[in-house]
Design an enzyme around this catalytic site. Structure first.
Site, PDB file in Angstrom:
ATOM      1  N   ASP A  12       0.824  -1.210   0.000  1.00  0.00           N
ATOM      2  CA  ASP A  12       0.000   0.000   0.000  1.00  0.00           C
ATOM      3  C   ASP A  12       0.862   1.267   0.000  1.00  0.00           C
ATOM      4  O   ASP A  12       1.958   1.260   0.560  1.00  0.00           O
ATOM      5  CB  ASP A  12      -0.899  -0.047   1.252  1.00  0.00           C
ATOM      6  CG  ASP A  12      -2.057   0.927   1.147  1.00  0.00           C
ATOM      7  OD1 ASP A  12      -2.299   1.469   0.046  1.00  0.00           O
ATOM      8  OD2 ASP A  12      -2.721   1.157   2.173  1.00  0.00           O
ATOM      9  N   ARG A  16       0.205   7.737  -2.502  1.00  0.00           N
ATOM     10  CA  ARG A  16       0.747   8.771  -1.599  1.00  0.00           C
ATOM     11  C   ARG A  16       2.214   9.061  -1.901  1.00  0.00           C
ATOM     12  O   ARG A  16       2.671  10.193  -1.828  1.00  0.00           O
ATOM     13  CB  ARG A  16       0.578   8.338  -0.127  1.00  0.00           C
ATOM     14  CG  ARG A  16      -0.780   8.713   0.427  1.00  0.00           C
ATOM     15  CD  ARG A  16      -1.087   7.944   1.671  1.00  0.00           C
ATOM     16  NE  ARG A  16      -1.464   6.565   1.351  1.00  0.00           N
ATOM     17  CZ  ARG A  16      -1.637   5.614   2.259  1.00  0.00           C
ATOM     18  NH1 ARG A  16      -1.435   5.878   3.536  1.00  0.00           N
ATOM     19  NH2 ARG A  16      -2.005   4.413   1.887  1.00  0.00           N
ATOM     20  N   HIS A  29       2.645   3.592  -8.945  1.00  0.00           N
ATOM     21  CA  HIS A  29       2.451   2.172  -9.275  1.00  0.00           C
ATOM     22  C   HIS A  29       3.661   1.623 -10.036  1.00  0.00           C
ATOM     23  O   HIS A  29       4.087   0.498  -9.822  1.00  0.00           O
ATOM     24  CB  HIS A  29       1.178   1.985 -10.105  1.00  0.00           C
ATOM     25  CG  HIS A  29      -0.068   2.338  -9.346  1.00  0.00           C
ATOM     26  ND1 HIS A  29      -0.282   1.927  -8.066  1.00  0.00           N
ATOM     27  CD2 HIS A  29      -1.165   3.068  -9.693  1.00  0.00           C
ATOM     28  CE1 HIS A  29      -1.452   2.379  -7.642  1.00  0.00           C
ATOM     29  NE2 HIS A  29      -1.999   3.074  -8.608  1.00  0.00           N
ATOM     30  N   SER A  57      -7.258  -5.691  -6.169  1.00  0.00           N
ATOM     31  CA  SER A  57      -8.373  -6.285  -5.424  1.00  0.00           C
ATOM     32  C   SER A  57      -9.680  -6.163  -6.205  1.00  0.00           C
ATOM     33  O   SER A  57      -9.786  -5.365  -7.144  1.00  0.00           O
ATOM     34  CB  SER A  57      -8.522  -5.595  -4.066  1.00  0.00           C
ATOM     35  OG  SER A  57      -9.124  -4.332  -4.238  1.00  0.00           O
ATOM     36  N   LEU A 123      10.681 -20.789  -4.840  1.00  0.00           N
ATOM     37  CA  LEU A 123       9.674 -19.909  -4.234  1.00  0.00           C
ATOM     38  C   LEU A 123       8.344 -19.990  -4.971  1.00  0.00           C
ATOM     39  O   LEU A 123       8.296 -19.920  -6.211  1.00  0.00           O
ATOM     40  CB  LEU A 123      10.181 -18.459  -4.279  1.00  0.00           C
ATOM     41  CG  LEU A 123       9.172 -17.362  -3.903  1.00  0.00           C
ATOM     42  CD1 LEU A 123       8.948 -17.331  -2.392  1.00  0.00           C
ATOM     43  CD2 LEU A 123       9.641 -15.991  -4.373  1.00  0.00           C
TER      44      LEU A 123
HETATM   45  C1  FPP Z   1      -1.913   0.409  -3.361  1.00  0.00           C
HETATM   46  O1  FPP Z   1      -1.422   1.688  -3.534  1.00  0.00           O
HETATM   47  C2  FPP Z   1      -1.353  -0.512  -4.282  1.00  0.00           C
HETATM   48  C3  FPP Z   1      -2.077  -1.210  -5.205  1.00  0.00           C
HETATM   49  C4  FPP Z   1      -3.429  -0.921  -5.674  1.00  0.00           C
HETATM   50  C5  FPP Z   1      -1.439  -2.380  -5.752  1.00  0.00           C
HETATM   51  C6  FPP Z   1      -0.538  -2.042  -6.874  1.00  0.00           C
HETATM   52  C7  FPP Z   1       0.686  -2.743  -6.707  1.00  0.00           C
HETATM   53  C8  FPP Z   1       1.668  -2.663  -7.576  1.00  0.00           C
HETATM   54  C9  FPP Z   1       1.591  -1.840  -8.780  1.00  0.00           C
HETATM   55  C10 FPP Z   1       2.851  -3.484  -7.373  1.00  0.00           C
HETATM   56  C11 FPP Z   1       2.896  -4.518  -8.453  1.00  0.00           C
HETATM   57  C12 FPP Z   1       3.110  -5.834  -8.005  1.00  0.00           C
HETATM   58  C13 FPP Z   1       3.584  -6.838  -8.754  1.00  0.00           C
HETATM   59  C14 FPP Z   1       3.466  -8.198  -8.272  1.00  0.00           C
HETATM   60  C15 FPP Z   1       4.254  -6.674 -10.040  1.00  0.00           C
HETATM   61  P1  FPP Z   1      -2.504   2.824  -3.516  1.00  0.00           P
HETATM   62  O2  FPP Z   1      -2.719   3.268  -4.909  1.00  0.00           O
HETATM   63  O3  FPP Z   1      -3.735   2.362  -2.805  1.00  0.00           O
HETATM   64  O4  FPP Z   1      -1.785   3.911  -2.671  1.00  0.00           O
HETATM   65  P2  FPP Z   1      -2.494   5.019  -1.768  1.00  0.00           P
HETATM   66  O5  FPP Z   1      -3.186   4.285  -0.660  1.00  0.00           O
HETATM   67  O6  FPP Z   1      -1.331   5.834  -1.296  1.00  0.00           O
HETATM   68  O7  FPP Z   1      -3.430   5.785  -2.644  1.00  0.00           O
END
Ligand code: FPP
Length: 227
Positions: A12, A16, A29, A57, A123
């Site tokens: 997470d 931010r 991202h 999600s 893994l």
């Molecule tokens: C939350 O940050 C993160 C996500 C919605 C997941 C995204 C994850 C990645 C891009 C990493 C990729 C992973 C792999 C396995 C290649 P947010 O946008 O909710 O942040 P915020 O809470 O600060 O707004």
């Protein structure tokens, strides 16, 4: 050092991180993917056997369409570009979630990557994509009806989850300081130790993973008993 068998991570804080730098959220991202790659390699080097990353999600569809598109594009790019490296490292890729909602090219790339690495013995890297803990449990209930299971047991439920054959996470890490499960692995996290760090995901390092494991080692796990 005592190494947890299964580490799950809620990555997470990408948005931010970008905001703090006056950059668009999507830059966060992009950086988040780079961090994920470093942490996968670190987990593999530490000897962690199972790593589950919450990448998208079932609730993330509520985000602006442009952000969703960039996120899916980045995830697809990661799976395509890192496949050779993952395979070389003997990593077995699995995707948790309902990927039927994605476009055909993404589905094909995911299936190809999972099939290519399916015999690997290193893994187990689980990437949760269009994943929701409640949705996963609903699918289990549906499967039990189809299989005509009249007397469900914990063992049967566990065998119908995406994590089938893998131990429950010993350690859940969440970055960005939020104390929430956010619909992640609701069944499997029942007895996991939770480690929350204020660090935003793009700033999370191998050292932070090590710190989380050190804290994990200090915990006294009782699993409901009193000793
Ligand atoms: C939350 O940050 C993160 C996500 C919605 C997941 C995204 C994850 C990645 C891009 C990493 C990729 C992973 C792999 C396995 C290649 P947010 O946008 O909710 O942040 P915020 O809470 O600060 O707004």
């Amino acid at each position: 050092m005592f190494i947890p068998e299964h580490v799950a991570i809620i990555m997470d804080g990408n948005g931010r991180w970008a905001k703090k730098k006056f950059l668009p959220r999507t830059f966060g991202h992009k950086q988040g993917v780079k961090t994920a790659k470093k942490i996968i390699i670190a987990a593999n080097n530490f000897g962690i056997k199972n790593l589950t990353l919450y990448a998208f999600s079932t609730e993330n569809w509520k985000r602006p369409k442009k952000e969703i598109n960039v996120l899916l594009l980045l995830l697809n790019k990661f799976i395509k570009e890192e496949l050779i490296e993952l395979n070389k490292l003997n990593i077995k890729l699995k995707v948790f979630g309902d990927i039927s909602k994605f476009n055909n090219n993404i589905i094909k790339d995911i299936e190809f990557a999972c099939n290519t690495t399916s015999k690997n013995k290193g893994l187990k890297l689980n990437i949760a994509l269009n994943y929701g803990g409640r949705q996963e449990l609903v699918h289990v209930f549906e499967k039990m009806l189809i299989l005509n299971i009249k007397k469900p047991t914990e063992k049967i439920v566990s065998s119908l989850l995406y994590t089938k054959g893998q131990p429950d996470p010993d350690l859940l890490i969440r970055t960005s300081g939020e104390f929430r499960l956010s619909n992640f692995l609701l069944w499997q996290l029942a007895y996991s130790e939770i480690y929350v760090t204020k660090k935003l995901w793009p700033d999370f390092t191998e050292r932070d993973l090590k710190n989380a494991m050190i804290k994990f080692r200090e915990r006294k796990r009782r699993f409901g008993s009193c000793s």
